[in-house]
Design an enzyme around this catalytic site. Structure first.
Site, short mmCIF file in Angstrom:
data_model
loop_
_atom_site.label_atom_id
_atom_site.label_comp_id
_atom_site.label_asym_id
_atom_site.label_seq_id
_atom_site.Cartn_x
_atom_site.Cartn_y
_atom_site.Cartn_z
N TYR A 67 -16.82 15.06 -16.38
CA TYR A 67 -17.28 13.67 -16.25
C TYR A 67 -18.29 13.58 -15.08
O TYR A 67 -18.09 14.21 -14.04
CB TYR A 67 -16.06 12.77 -15.99
CG TYR A 67 -16.42 11.38 -15.57
CD1 TYR A 67 -17.11 10.53 -16.42
CD2 TYR A 67 -16.10 10.91 -14.30
CE1 TYR A 67 -17.46 9.25 -16.03
CE2 TYR A 67 -16.44 9.64 -13.90
CZ TYR A 67 -17.12 8.81 -14.77
OH TYR A 67 -17.47 7.56 -14.37
N ARG A 92 0.83 -1.22 0.00
CA ARG A 92 0.00 0.00 0.00
C ARG A 92 0.86 1.26 0.00
O ARG A 92 0.41 2.34 -0.37
CB ARG A 92 -0.95 -0.01 1.21
CG ARG A 92 -1.74 1.28 1.39
CD ARG A 92 -3.04 1.11 2.15
NE ARG A 92 -2.89 0.37 3.39
CZ ARG A 92 -2.33 0.87 4.52
NH1 ARG A 92 -1.89 2.11 4.55
NH2 ARG A 92 -2.25 0.12 5.60
N LYS A 129 -9.30 4.30 -19.55
CA LYS A 129 -9.73 4.65 -20.90
C LYS A 129 -8.58 4.44 -21.91
O LYS A 129 -8.18 3.31 -22.11
CB LYS A 129 -10.29 6.07 -20.91
CG LYS A 129 -11.21 6.39 -19.71
CD LYS A 129 -12.50 5.62 -19.71
CE LYS A 129 -13.32 5.72 -18.43
NZ LYS A 129 -13.55 7.05 -17.89
N ASP A 168 -8.16 17.35 -16.37
CA ASP A 168 -8.43 15.95 -16.65
C ASP A 168 -8.09 15.73 -18.13
O ASP A 168 -8.76 16.24 -19.03
CB ASP A 168 -9.91 15.63 -16.37
CG ASP A 168 -10.21 14.14 -16.47
OD1 ASP A 168 -9.60 13.48 -17.34
OD2 ASP A 168 -11.05 13.64 -15.70
C1 LIG Z 1 -14.06 7.63 -16.64
C2 LIG Z 1 -13.59 8.99 -16.31
C3 LIG Z 1 -13.19 9.32 -15.01
C4 LIG Z 1 -13.29 8.35 -13.85
O1 LIG Z 1 -12.36 7.31 -13.98
P1 LIG Z 1 -12.61 5.82 -13.39
O2 LIG Z 1 -11.37 5.10 -13.82
O3 LIG Z 1 -13.88 5.31 -14.01
O4 LIG Z 1 -12.73 5.94 -11.92
C5 LIG Z 1 -12.71 10.60 -14.79
N1 LIG Z 1 -12.64 11.52 -15.78
C6 LIG Z 1 -13.03 11.24 -17.05
C7 LIG Z 1 -12.93 12.29 -18.10
C8 LIG Z 1 -13.53 9.97 -17.35
O5 LIG Z 1 -13.93 9.70 -18.60
#
Ligand SMILES: *Cc1c(COP(=O)(O)O)cnc(C)c1O
Length: 401
Positions: free
Chosen positions: A119, A64, A209, A184
Protein backbone atom coordinates in the site's frame (compact mmCIF):
# COMPACT_ATOMS: atom_id res chain seq x y z
CA UNK A 1 -18.06 -25.00 22.00
CA UNK A 2 -16.09 -24.76 18.74
CA UNK A 3 -17.99 -22.51 16.38
CA UNK A 4 -17.94 -22.34 12.59
CA UNK A 5 -16.20 -19.07 11.52
CA UNK A 6 -19.54 -17.62 10.34
CA UNK A 7 -21.05 -18.23 13.80
CA UNK A 8 -17.94 -16.85 15.47
CA UNK A 9 -18.24 -13.65 13.42
CA UNK A 10 -21.75 -13.15 14.86
CA UNK A 11 -20.97 -14.13 18.46
CA UNK A 12 -17.31 -13.33 19.23
CA UNK A 13 -16.75 -10.67 21.90
CA UNK A 14 -20.35 -10.97 23.13
CA UNK A 15 -20.02 -13.78 25.70
CA UNK A 16 -20.95 -11.62 28.68
CA UNK A 17 -23.85 -9.67 27.12
CA UNK A 18 -26.60 -11.91 28.55
CA UNK A 19 -25.12 -11.62 32.06
CA UNK A 20 -25.13 -7.83 31.61
CA UNK A 21 -28.82 -8.07 30.67
CA UNK A 22 -28.31 -6.55 27.22
CA UNK A 23 -28.53 -7.87 23.65
CA UNK A 24 -26.72 -5.22 21.58
CA UNK A 25 -23.07 -4.22 22.10
CA UNK A 26 -22.62 -1.63 24.88
CA UNK A 27 -20.97 1.61 23.74
CA UNK A 28 -18.85 3.32 26.41
CA UNK A 29 -17.83 6.84 25.37
CA UNK A 30 -16.21 7.86 28.68
CA UNK A 31 -13.00 9.82 28.20
CA UNK A 32 -12.13 9.39 31.88
CA UNK A 33 -13.18 6.98 34.62
CA UNK A 34 -13.78 7.27 38.39
CA UNK A 35 -10.79 6.20 40.47
CA UNK A 36 -11.16 3.76 43.41
CA UNK A 37 -8.56 5.72 45.42
CA UNK A 38 -5.12 7.16 44.80
CA UNK A 39 -3.20 3.94 45.45
CA UNK A 40 -5.41 1.55 43.48
CA UNK A 41 -5.99 4.17 40.76
CA UNK A 42 -2.26 4.71 40.47
CA UNK A 43 -1.68 0.97 40.20
CA UNK A 44 -4.29 0.75 37.43
CA UNK A 45 -2.56 3.58 35.60
CA UNK A 46 0.79 1.81 35.93
CA UNK A 47 -0.56 -1.51 34.59
CA UNK A 48 -2.50 -0.01 31.65
CA UNK A 49 0.21 2.45 30.58
CA UNK A 50 2.69 -0.43 30.34
CA UNK A 51 0.36 -2.52 28.15
CA UNK A 52 -1.45 -4.67 30.73
CA UNK A 53 -5.15 -5.47 31.16
CA UNK A 54 -7.44 -3.77 33.72
CA UNK A 55 -7.34 -5.47 37.10
CA UNK A 56 -10.21 -6.54 39.35
CA UNK A 57 -11.38 -3.62 41.48
CA UNK A 58 -9.17 -1.20 39.58
CA UNK A 59 -10.11 1.53 37.11
CA UNK A 60 -9.88 1.96 33.33
CA UNK A 61 -8.43 5.39 34.29
CA UNK A 62 -8.43 7.19 30.93
CA UNK A 63 -9.71 6.33 27.45
CA UNK A 64 -6.29 6.63 25.80
CA UNK A 65 -5.19 3.70 28.00
CA UNK A 66 -8.23 1.41 27.87
CA UNK A 67 -11.79 1.43 26.55
CA UNK A 68 -14.18 -1.51 27.07
CA UNK A 69 -15.92 -1.09 23.68
CA UNK A 70 -12.56 -1.13 21.89
CA UNK A 71 -11.46 -4.15 23.98
CA UNK A 72 -14.59 -6.06 22.95
CA UNK A 73 -13.91 -5.49 19.27
CA UNK A 74 -10.27 -6.53 19.80
CA UNK A 75 -11.36 -9.76 21.49
CA UNK A 76 -13.70 -10.59 18.59
CA UNK A 77 -11.12 -9.79 15.89
CA UNK A 78 -8.44 -11.83 17.70
CA UNK A 79 -10.70 -14.89 17.64
CA UNK A 80 -11.43 -14.48 13.92
CA UNK A 81 -7.68 -14.13 13.20
CA UNK A 82 -6.74 -17.20 15.36
CA UNK A 83 -4.69 -14.88 17.55
CA UNK A 84 -4.30 -14.58 21.33
CA UNK A 85 -5.03 -10.85 21.28
CA UNK A 86 -5.59 -7.85 19.04
CA UNK A 87 -4.87 -4.14 19.47
CA UNK A 88 -6.97 -1.48 17.72
CA UNK A 89 -5.75 1.88 16.44
CA UNK A 90 -7.20 5.10 15.06
CA UNK A 91 -6.26 4.13 11.47
CA UNK A 92 -4.41 1.47 9.52
CA UNK A 93 -1.37 3.75 9.29
CA UNK A 94 -1.43 4.31 13.07
CA UNK A 95 -1.33 0.52 13.41
CA UNK A 96 1.65 0.19 11.02
CA UNK A 97 3.43 3.01 12.89
CA UNK A 98 2.87 1.34 16.27
CA UNK A 99 4.22 -1.99 15.01
CA UNK A 100 7.37 -0.31 13.66
CA UNK A 101 7.92 1.70 16.86
CA UNK A 102 7.25 -1.21 19.21
CA UNK A 103 9.35 -3.80 17.39
CA UNK A 104 12.34 -1.59 16.65
CA UNK A 105 12.30 -0.27 20.22
CA UNK A 106 12.07 -3.63 21.98
CA UNK A 107 14.64 -5.36 19.76
CA UNK A 108 16.96 -2.31 19.63
CA UNK A 109 17.21 -3.04 15.90
CA UNK A 110 16.49 -0.42 13.26
CA UNK A 111 16.29 -2.37 10.00
CA UNK A 112 13.11 -3.50 8.25
CA UNK A 113 12.69 -5.69 5.16
CA UNK A 114 9.64 -4.77 3.08
CA UNK A 115 8.30 -6.94 0.26
CA UNK A 116 6.97 -4.78 -2.57
CA UNK A 117 4.35 -3.99 -3.74
CA UNK A 118 2.80 -2.48 -0.64
CA UNK A 119 0.00 0.00 0.00
CA UNK A 120 1.35 3.47 -0.96
CA UNK A 121 1.05 4.82 2.58
CA UNK A 122 3.04 1.93 4.08
CA UNK A 123 5.67 2.18 1.34
CA UNK A 124 5.92 5.94 1.94
CA UNK A 125 6.21 5.59 5.73
CA UNK A 126 9.02 3.04 5.37
CA UNK A 127 10.85 4.93 2.60
CA UNK A 128 10.61 8.28 4.41
CA UNK A 129 12.75 7.21 7.36
CA UNK A 130 10.40 9.28 9.54
CA UNK A 131 10.46 6.73 12.36
CA UNK A 132 14.24 6.25 12.28
CA UNK A 133 13.83 2.92 10.50
CA UNK A 134 16.11 1.85 7.65
CA UNK A 135 14.20 -0.17 5.05
CA UNK A 136 15.40 -2.63 2.39
CA UNK A 137 12.71 -3.15 -0.24
CA UNK A 138 12.77 -6.47 -2.07
CA UNK A 139 10.74 -9.07 -3.95
CA UNK A 140 9.39 -12.16 -2.13
CA UNK A 141 12.40 -14.13 -3.39
CA UNK A 142 14.80 -11.48 -2.06
CA UNK A 143 13.90 -11.80 1.64
CA UNK A 144 16.67 -14.28 2.53
CA UNK A 145 19.36 -11.94 1.16
CA UNK A 146 17.76 -8.78 2.61
CA UNK A 147 17.49 -9.99 6.23
CA UNK A 148 20.41 -8.84 8.43
CA UNK A 149 21.48 -9.25 12.06
CA UNK A 150 19.82 -5.92 12.86
CA UNK A 151 16.50 -6.68 11.11
CA UNK A 152 13.57 -6.10 13.47
CA UNK A 153 10.69 -6.97 11.11
CA UNK A 154 9.69 -8.26 7.68
CA UNK A 155 6.59 -6.63 6.15
CA UNK A 156 4.43 -8.03 3.35
CA UNK A 157 0.94 -7.79 1.87
CA UNK A 158 -1.00 -10.58 0.19
CA UNK A 159 -2.93 -9.92 -1.95
CA UNK A 160 -0.81 -6.81 -2.41
CA UNK A 161 -2.20 -3.35 -3.06
CA UNK A 162 -2.73 -2.43 -5.93
CA UNK A 163 -1.69 -5.24 -8.31
CA UNK A 164 -3.18 -8.12 -6.25
CA UNK A 165 0.07 -10.07 -6.42
CA UNK A 166 -0.03 -13.06 -4.09
CA UNK A 167 2.95 -13.62 -1.82
CA UNK A 168 3.68 -17.11 -0.46
CA UNK A 169 3.48 -16.29 3.26
CA UNK A 170 4.97 -19.63 4.41
CA UNK A 171 8.00 -19.12 2.16
CA UNK A 172 8.60 -15.60 3.46
CA UNK A 173 8.21 -16.61 7.12
CA UNK A 174 10.69 -19.46 6.50
CA UNK A 175 13.12 -17.04 4.82
CA UNK A 176 12.73 -14.56 7.70
CA UNK A 177 13.85 -17.19 10.24
CA UNK A 178 13.61 -15.75 13.76
CA UNK A 179 12.66 -12.26 12.51
CA UNK A 180 8.94 -11.54 13.07
CA UNK A 181 6.81 -11.17 9.93
CA UNK A 182 3.92 -8.71 9.63
CA UNK A 183 1.26 -9.60 7.04
CA UNK A 184 -1.11 -6.86 5.95
CA UNK A 185 -4.32 -8.92 5.70
CA UNK A 186 -6.56 -6.00 4.64
CA UNK A 187 -7.47 -7.41 1.20
CA UNK A 188 -8.08 -11.03 2.27
CA UNK A 189 -9.67 -10.50 5.72
CA UNK A 190 -9.83 -13.38 8.24
CA UNK A 191 -12.69 -14.78 6.16
CA UNK A 192 -10.20 -15.87 3.47
CA UNK A 193 -6.77 -15.99 5.14
CA UNK A 194 -5.13 -16.56 8.55
CA UNK A 195 -1.54 -15.26 8.42
CA UNK A 196 -0.73 -16.41 11.99
CA UNK A 197 -1.48 -20.02 10.97
CA UNK A 198 1.11 -19.58 8.17
CA UNK A 199 3.96 -18.54 10.48
CA UNK A 200 3.43 -14.76 10.61
CA UNK A 201 3.73 -13.03 13.99
CA UNK A 202 1.37 -10.14 13.24
CA UNK A 203 -1.72 -9.78 11.03
CA UNK A 204 -2.66 -6.16 10.35
CA UNK A 205 -5.80 -4.54 8.92
CA UNK A 206 -6.82 -1.21 7.68
CA UNK A 207 -10.21 -1.74 9.36
CA UNK A 208 -11.39 1.17 7.22
CA UNK A 209 -11.80 -1.31 4.36
CA UNK A 210 -13.62 -4.70 4.54
CA UNK A 211 -13.92 -4.91 8.34
CA UNK A 212 -15.85 -1.62 8.36
CA UNK A 213 -17.41 -2.42 5.01
CA UNK A 214 -19.75 0.57 4.85
CA UNK A 215 -17.39 3.45 4.11
CA UNK A 216 -18.06 5.19 7.44
CA UNK A 217 -15.20 4.13 9.76
CA UNK A 218 -11.46 4.80 9.84
CA UNK A 219 -9.47 2.35 11.95
CA UNK A 220 -6.66 -0.17 12.14
CA UNK A 221 -6.06 -3.38 14.10
CA UNK A 222 -3.21 -5.81 14.67
CA UNK A 223 -3.71 -9.45 15.75
CA UNK A 224 -0.74 -11.17 17.45
CA UNK A 225 0.36 -13.03 20.58
CA UNK A 226 -0.13 -11.63 24.10
CA UNK A 227 3.48 -10.46 24.45
CA UNK A 228 3.49 -8.40 21.25
CA UNK A 229 -0.02 -7.11 22.07
CA UNK A 230 1.26 -5.71 25.38
CA UNK A 231 4.13 -3.95 23.55
CA UNK A 232 1.63 -2.50 21.05
CA UNK A 233 -0.75 -1.30 23.80
CA UNK A 234 2.16 0.36 25.60
CA UNK A 235 3.17 2.13 22.36
CA UNK A 236 -0.47 3.08 21.74
CA UNK A 237 -0.83 4.53 25.23
CA UNK A 238 2.34 6.59 24.84
CA UNK A 239 1.66 7.86 21.32
CA UNK A 240 -2.12 8.26 21.69
CA UNK A 241 -3.28 6.26 18.69
CA UNK A 242 -6.18 4.30 20.25
CA UNK A 243 -9.29 3.62 18.16
CA UNK A 244 -12.36 5.71 18.99
CA UNK A 245 -15.04 3.63 20.77
CA UNK A 246 -17.71 4.56 18.21
CA UNK A 247 -15.45 3.19 15.46
CA UNK A 248 -14.93 0.00 17.51
CA UNK A 249 -18.70 -0.31 17.99
CA UNK A 250 -19.37 0.01 14.26
CA UNK A 251 -16.55 -2.40 13.39
CA UNK A 252 -17.72 -5.01 15.89
CA UNK A 253 -21.30 -4.68 14.58
CA UNK A 254 -19.99 -5.11 11.04
CA UNK A 255 -18.03 -8.28 11.86
CA UNK A 256 -21.32 -10.18 12.04
CA UNK A 257 -21.89 -9.71 8.30
CA UNK A 258 -18.23 -9.83 7.22
CA UNK A 259 -18.25 -13.47 5.99
CA UNK A 260 -21.51 -12.97 4.07
CA UNK A 261 -20.33 -9.67 2.55
CA UNK A 262 -16.94 -11.08 1.63
CA UNK A 263 -18.37 -14.11 -0.17
CA UNK A 264 -21.06 -12.13 -2.00
CA UNK A 265 -18.60 -9.41 -3.08
CA UNK A 266 -16.14 -12.10 -4.17
CA UNK A 267 -18.77 -13.78 -6.34
CA UNK A 268 -19.64 -10.44 -7.94
CA UNK A 269 -15.96 -9.72 -8.55
CA UNK A 270 -15.49 -13.05 -10.33
CA UNK A 271 -18.35 -12.25 -12.73
CA UNK A 272 -17.06 -8.73 -13.42
CA UNK A 273 -13.43 -9.94 -13.83
CA UNK A 274 -14.48 -12.61 -16.35
CA UNK A 275 -16.46 -10.06 -18.35
CA UNK A 276 -13.48 -7.67 -18.35
CA UNK A 277 -11.38 -10.39 -20.06
CA UNK A 278 -13.61 -10.01 -23.14
CA UNK A 279 -13.04 -6.27 -23.54
CA UNK A 280 -10.53 -5.05 -26.13
CA UNK A 281 -9.97 -1.81 -24.13
CA UNK A 282 -8.52 -3.93 -21.30
CA UNK A 283 -5.00 -5.24 -21.93
CA UNK A 284 -4.75 -7.24 -18.70
CA UNK A 285 -7.02 -8.25 -15.83
CA UNK A 286 -5.36 -8.90 -12.46
CA UNK A 287 -7.66 -11.08 -10.35
CA UNK A 288 -6.33 -13.72 -7.93
CA UNK A 289 -9.01 -16.13 -9.16
CA UNK A 290 -7.28 -16.34 -12.58
CA UNK A 291 -4.36 -18.74 -12.93
CA UNK A 292 -2.07 -16.12 -14.54
CA UNK A 293 -2.53 -13.96 -11.41
CA UNK A 294 -1.85 -16.95 -9.15
CA UNK A 295 1.19 -18.74 -10.60
CA UNK A 296 1.96 -20.51 -7.29
CA UNK A 297 -1.57 -21.83 -6.84
CA UNK A 298 -2.10 -20.03 -3.54
CA UNK A 299 -5.86 -19.60 -3.94
CA UNK A 300 -7.46 -22.62 -2.33
CA UNK A 301 -4.40 -23.31 -0.17
CA UNK A 302 -3.04 -20.14 1.49
CA UNK A 303 -6.14 -18.07 0.80
CA UNK A 304 -9.54 -19.77 0.53
CA UNK A 305 -10.91 -17.50 -2.24
CA UNK A 306 -9.75 -14.72 -4.60
CA UNK A 307 -11.38 -11.80 -2.77
CA UNK A 308 -13.29 -8.94 -4.36
CA UNK A 309 -10.55 -6.67 -5.72
CA UNK A 310 -9.67 -6.39 -9.43
CA UNK A 311 -6.94 -4.37 -11.16
CA UNK A 312 -7.02 -3.72 -14.91
CA UNK A 313 -4.45 -2.35 -17.31
CA UNK A 314 -6.00 -0.27 -20.06
CA UNK A 315 -4.70 -0.74 -23.58
CA UNK A 316 -4.68 3.02 -24.12
CA UNK A 317 -2.90 3.92 -20.89
CA UNK A 318 -3.41 6.97 -18.74
CA UNK A 319 -5.88 8.84 -20.99
CA UNK A 320 -8.20 5.83 -21.13
CA UNK A 321 -7.87 5.41 -17.34
CA UNK A 322 -8.78 9.06 -16.81
CA UNK A 323 -11.83 8.79 -19.08
CA UNK A 324 -12.93 5.50 -17.51
CA UNK A 325 -12.79 6.82 -13.95
CA UNK A 326 -14.58 10.04 -15.01
CA UNK A 327 -17.31 8.15 -16.92
CA UNK A 328 -18.53 5.61 -14.36
CA UNK A 329 -21.94 6.30 -12.84
CA UNK A 330 -22.67 3.41 -10.47
CA UNK A 331 -19.07 2.96 -9.31
CA UNK A 332 -17.82 5.85 -7.18
CA UNK A 333 -14.53 7.35 -8.30
CA UNK A 334 -12.80 7.39 -4.91
CA UNK A 335 -9.86 5.88 -3.02
CA UNK A 336 -10.43 3.20 -0.36
CA UNK A 337 -11.98 -0.22 -0.86
CA UNK A 338 -13.94 -3.05 0.69
CA UNK A 339 -17.23 -1.20 1.00
CA UNK A 340 -20.69 -2.53 0.13
CA UNK A 341 -20.65 -0.10 -2.81
CA UNK A 342 -18.19 -0.39 -5.68
CA UNK A 343 -15.24 2.00 -5.98
CA UNK A 344 -12.75 2.73 -8.76
CA UNK A 345 -9.44 4.62 -8.56
CA UNK A 346 -6.09 5.17 -10.31
CA UNK A 347 -3.31 3.98 -7.93
CA UNK A 348 -0.36 5.76 -9.60
CA UNK A 349 -2.08 9.15 -9.21
CA UNK A 350 -3.67 8.53 -5.82
CA UNK A 351 -3.15 5.68 -3.31
CA UNK A 352 0.39 4.98 -4.60
CA UNK A 353 1.32 8.57 -5.45
CA UNK A 354 4.15 8.79 -2.84
CA UNK A 355 5.80 5.53 -4.02
CA UNK A 356 9.30 5.82 -5.56
CA UNK A 357 9.36 5.81 -9.38
CA UNK A 358 10.93 2.33 -9.66
CA UNK A 359 8.10 0.77 -7.62
CA UNK A 360 5.15 2.89 -8.78
CA UNK A 361 2.25 1.05 -10.42
CA UNK A 362 1.71 1.50 -14.15
CA UNK A 363 -0.08 4.64 -15.35
CA UNK A 364 -2.44 2.32 -17.26
CA UNK A 365 -3.56 0.55 -14.07
CA UNK A 366 -7.00 1.12 -12.53
CA UNK A 367 -8.15 -0.62 -9.34
CA UNK A 368 -11.73 -1.77 -8.81
CA UNK A 369 -13.30 -2.67 -5.46
CA UNK A 370 -16.44 -4.70 -6.11
CA UNK A 371 -19.36 -4.14 -3.75
CA UNK A 372 -22.73 -5.81 -3.28
CA UNK A 373 -24.51 -4.42 -6.34
CA UNK A 374 -25.83 -6.89 -8.90
CA UNK A 375 -22.83 -7.68 -11.15
CA UNK A 376 -24.97 -7.06 -14.26
CA UNK A 377 -25.45 -3.43 -13.20
CA UNK A 378 -21.71 -3.05 -12.55
CA UNK A 379 -20.95 -4.56 -15.97
CA UNK A 380 -23.43 -2.20 -17.68
CA UNK A 381 -21.71 0.74 -16.00
CA UNK A 382 -18.21 -0.44 -16.98
CA UNK A 383 -19.49 -1.15 -20.51
CA UNK A 384 -20.57 2.44 -21.10
CA UNK A 385 -17.48 3.87 -19.36
CA UNK A 386 -15.05 1.66 -21.33
CA UNK A 387 -16.86 2.60 -24.55
CA UNK A 388 -16.35 6.27 -23.63
CA UNK A 389 -12.66 5.49 -22.94
CA UNK A 390 -12.33 3.78 -26.34
CA UNK A 391 -13.86 6.88 -27.93
CA UNK A 392 -10.93 8.89 -26.57
CA UNK A 393 -8.50 6.82 -28.61
CA UNK A 394 -10.62 7.12 -31.75
CA UNK A 395 -10.83 10.89 -31.36
CA UNK A 396 -7.11 11.10 -30.63
CA UNK A 397 -6.39 8.84 -33.61
CA UNK A 398 -8.44 11.15 -35.87
CA UNK A 399 -6.70 14.21 -34.48
CA UNK A 400 -3.33 12.63 -35.12
CA UNK A 401 -4.47 11.83 -38.67
C1 LIG B 1 -5.80 1.62 3.28
C2 LIG B 1 -4.71 0.67 3.59
C3 LIG B 1 -3.83 0.91 4.65
C4 LIG B 1 -3.88 2.17 5.49
O1 LIG B 1 -5.03 2.19 6.30
P1 LIG B 1 -5.75 3.56 6.76
O2 LIG B 1 -6.91 3.05 7.55
O3 LIG B 1 -6.12 4.31 5.51
O4 LIG B 1 -4.78 4.33 7.58
C5 LIG B 1 -2.87 -0.06 4.92
N1 LIG B 1 -2.76 -1.18 4.17
C6 LIG B 1 -3.58 -1.43 3.13
C7 LIG B 1 -3.40 -2.68 2.34
C8 LIG B 1 -4.57 -0.51 2.79
O5 LIG B 1 -5.37 -0.75 1.74
Amino acid sequence: MTLHPDSLAVHAGRDDLASLGVHALPLDLSSTNPLPGIELGGMSYEVLATGGHPSEGGSNVYARLWNPTVARFEEALARLEHAEEAVAFSSGMAAVTAVLLALTHESEKRHVVAVRPLYGGTDHLLASGLLGVETTFCSPDGVTDAVRDDTALVVLESPANPTLELVDIRRVTAAAGVVPVLVDNTFATPVLQHPLDLGASLSLHSATKYLGGHGDVVGGVVACDARLAAALRRTRAITGAIMHPLAAYLLHRGLATLPVRMRAQQEGARVVAEWLLSRPEVARVHFPGFSDSDPRGLIGTQQSGPGAMIAIELADGFDAAATLTASVQLFTHAVSLGSVDSLIQHPAALTHRPVAAEAKPSDALVRLSIGLEDPADLIADLDQALTAAAGVRERMGTALG
